[in-house]
Design a protein around this motif. Structure first.
Motif, short mmCIF file in Angstrom:
data_model
loop_
_atom_site.label_atom_id
_atom_site.label_comp_id
_atom_site.label_asym_id
_atom_site.label_seq_id
_atom_site.Cartn_x
_atom_site.Cartn_y
_atom_site.Cartn_z
N VAL A 90 0.83 -1.21 0.00
CA VAL A 90 0.00 0.00 0.00
C VAL A 90 0.86 1.26 0.00
O VAL A 90 0.68 2.15 -0.85
CB VAL A 90 -0.97 0.00 1.20
CG1 VAL A 90 -1.62 1.37 1.36
CG2 VAL A 90 -2.04 -1.06 1.01
N PHE A 91 1.80 1.38 0.94
CA PHE A 91 2.57 2.62 1.07
C PHE A 91 3.77 2.66 0.13
O PHE A 91 3.92 3.60 -0.67
CB PHE A 91 3.03 2.80 2.52
CG PHE A 91 1.91 2.92 3.50
CD1 PHE A 91 0.89 3.83 3.31
CD2 PHE A 91 1.84 2.09 4.62
CE1 PHE A 91 -0.17 3.93 4.22
CE2 PHE A 91 0.80 2.19 5.52
CZ PHE A 91 -0.21 3.10 5.32
N TYR A 92 4.62 1.64 0.19
CA TYR A 92 5.79 1.61 -0.69
C TYR A 92 5.35 1.39 -2.14
O TYR A 92 5.83 2.04 -3.07
CB TYR A 92 6.75 0.51 -0.24
CG TYR A 92 8.16 0.67 -0.76
CD1 TYR A 92 9.17 1.23 0.03
CD2 TYR A 92 8.50 0.26 -2.05
CE1 TYR A 92 10.46 1.37 -0.45
CE2 TYR A 92 9.78 0.41 -2.54
CZ TYR A 92 10.77 0.97 -1.73
OH TYR A 92 12.05 1.12 -2.22
N GLY A 93 4.40 0.45 -2.33
CA GLY A 93 3.96 0.11 -3.67
C GLY A 93 3.26 1.23 -4.40
O GLY A 93 3.45 1.42 -5.61
N SER A 94 2.43 2.00 -3.69
CA SER A 94 1.71 3.09 -4.36
C SER A 94 2.69 4.19 -4.80
O SER A 94 2.49 4.82 -5.85
CB SER A 94 0.63 3.67 -3.44
OG SER A 94 1.20 4.19 -2.26
N MET A 95 3.76 4.40 -4.03
CA MET A 95 4.75 5.40 -4.43
C MET A 95 5.53 4.92 -5.65
O MET A 95 5.82 5.71 -6.57
CB MET A 95 5.71 5.68 -3.26
CG MET A 95 6.73 6.76 -3.56
SD MET A 95 5.96 8.36 -3.92
CE MET A 95 7.10 9.04 -5.11
#
Length: 452
Positions: free
Chosen positions: A268-273
């Motif tokens: 969610v956090f690393y992947g969306s960036m």
């Protein structure tokens, strides 16, 4: 195009390798109860499906940032590729992941609360005011700019038409800020996120078909349009959302309140960036074709075309009718969705600071009404004195990256206190670099106290 392909591969490997490394260093624990469960209130703390949380997080942090920033940054040349890739993998994704995970570990706390915990109460107070002001500015400008575009698309250039669109967008902001997050944001954001991703995928296919002779990294990293504008620090301010952006740290806590499991933090956090970096990279390549390989003339534009014009011209020319629709979503819906989550974040940050429970609607109104009044005043100031507001907005890019500086230092202190290995590498070095960028830009570019 070879540089572009190598950069795409690097971003994917960055998620698979470095993202896993960061997650291991932090130590996400699937057995820990998340705030979405422990503090469920049906308003802001709501456990939602992972795919939906990802889509909302992606659109929250993206908006038009990875599009407009990459278009303007592409004028610097192939150096924009390197900043998007290296900034995204080693700074932006780490920044978004760790601020999101710290919010998870602190019951869904907002950014000022996290900064206060690790950098002290004085810093917390300063950053509380700084963050709220930044969010209000985002909310104000993202009423004004979509209203201008919609007025033009409707074929009515009158002030009355503009004010009607302002009223409609502002009314939507009020509703989206007040209602439970799963009622509007949870339903329409995934649709807009899919549209944004589809547009980027379509443009990538267009790049493969056209295979333009765009500048390669090994052709040189010097500024290709204006030697008077130094790559350092201007490139690192111009391309923010595609590499690292402090605004993201205000958005990650929104989704930290909706995650069902800590192990979902990396996608969610690393992947969306990383996904946002891919979108930015596509637009940087498309813009290189537009500005440096005759693309502007082929689609009816020019080297002086603005970022929204580049989006509309390229999308319509490459993607046809669907591209036109997606272009409208990109330049209208995306800023609107950034604006409403900015105001929602502002409400929650103020509520956290005042320890003001937000389940009762009267409590939400008590905080939201002053927010709406201030944004309305900013809009009035913008329309009454365009130059004055532009002067304020000129500092937004700097303020955005300065917020990232404080976020990075806060997570660095956390990692040091928690005795996590490699803290000096994964957050301290990016924090030092962004501190130098922010200070240099303020004093050399904005205040002209010293020159480069």
């Amino acid at each position: 195009m070879i540089s572009f392909l190598l950069c795409v591969l690097a971003l994917i490997l960055g998620y698979l390798v470095y993202g896993r490394f960061i997650d291991k260093v932090f130590g996400s624990d699937p057995k820990r109860v998340t705030p979405a469960v422990s503090k469920a209130d049906g308003i802001d703390y709501i456990a939602m499906p992972t795919w939906k949380v990802f889509m909302i997080q992606f659109l929250n942090i993206a908006g038009t940032g990875p599009i407009f920033g990459a278009i303007m940054g592409a004028k610097f040349g192939p150096s924009s590729y390197l900043w998007i890739v290296l900034g995204c993998i080693f700074a932006g994704a780490v920044h978004d992941y760790l601020t999101g995970m710290l919010s998870l570990r602190h019951d869904g706390a907002g950014l000022p609360e996290i900064i206060g915990t690790y950098l002290g109460k004085t810093t917390k107070g300063v950053m509380l005011a700084f963050t709220v002001l930044l969010l209000l500015l985002v909310g104000a400008v993202f009423v004004y700019s979509p209203a201008e575009i919609l007025k033009s698309l409707a074929g009515d250039g009158s002030d009355t038409s503009f004010m009607i669109w302002v009223a409609i967008i502002f009314a939507y902001y009020i509703i989206a800020t007040m209602l439970p997050i799963d009622k509007i944001i949870g339903k329409i954001y995934p649709v807009f996120a899919v549209a944004l991703l589809f547009m980027a995928a379509g443009l990538m296919v267009g790049l493969f078909v056209k295979w333009p002779a765009i500048p390669e990294i090994w052709d040189g990293l010097a500024n290709r349009t204006s030697a008077a504008t130094p790559i350092f620090p201007c490139l690192f301010i111009t391309i923010a959302c595609g590499a690292i952006s402090g605004f993201h740290a205000t958005q990650s806590p929104l989704m930290a309140r909706c995650l069902k499991n800590e192990k979902l933090g990396r996608p969610v956090f690393y992947g969306s960036m990383i996904t946002e970096g891919l979108v930015a990279l596509v637009w940087a390549a498309v813009s290189s074709y537009f500005f440096f390989d005759g693309g502007a003339e082929q689609v009816g534009g020019s080297a002086s075309s603005s970022a929204p014009q580049v989006v509309e011209l390229v999308s319509k020319n490459w993607l046809g009718v669907i591209g036109g629709i997606l272009a409208i979503l990109g330049v209208v819906a995306a800023p609107i969705t950034s604006g409403d989550t900015a105001l929602r974040s502002g409400r929650l940050i103020i509520a956290d600071a005042l320890h003001f429970e937000q389940k009762p609607i009267k409590n939400r109104l008590a905080i939201s009404i002053p927010i709406f009044i201030i944004v309305a005043l900013l809009l009035w100031f913008n329309m009454a004195n365009q130059k004055g507001f532009d002067n304020i907005w000129g500092y937004f890019g700097w303020a955005n990256q300065t917020l990232a500086v404080f976020s990075l230092w806060a997570v660095t202190v956390y990692l040091k206190r928690a005795k996590k290995g490699y803290y000096w590498l994964i957050t301290c070095l990016p924090a030092i670099f962004m501190t130098v960028v922010s200070i240099t830009y303020l004093f050399a570019i904005k205040l002209h106290i010293f020159t480069l």
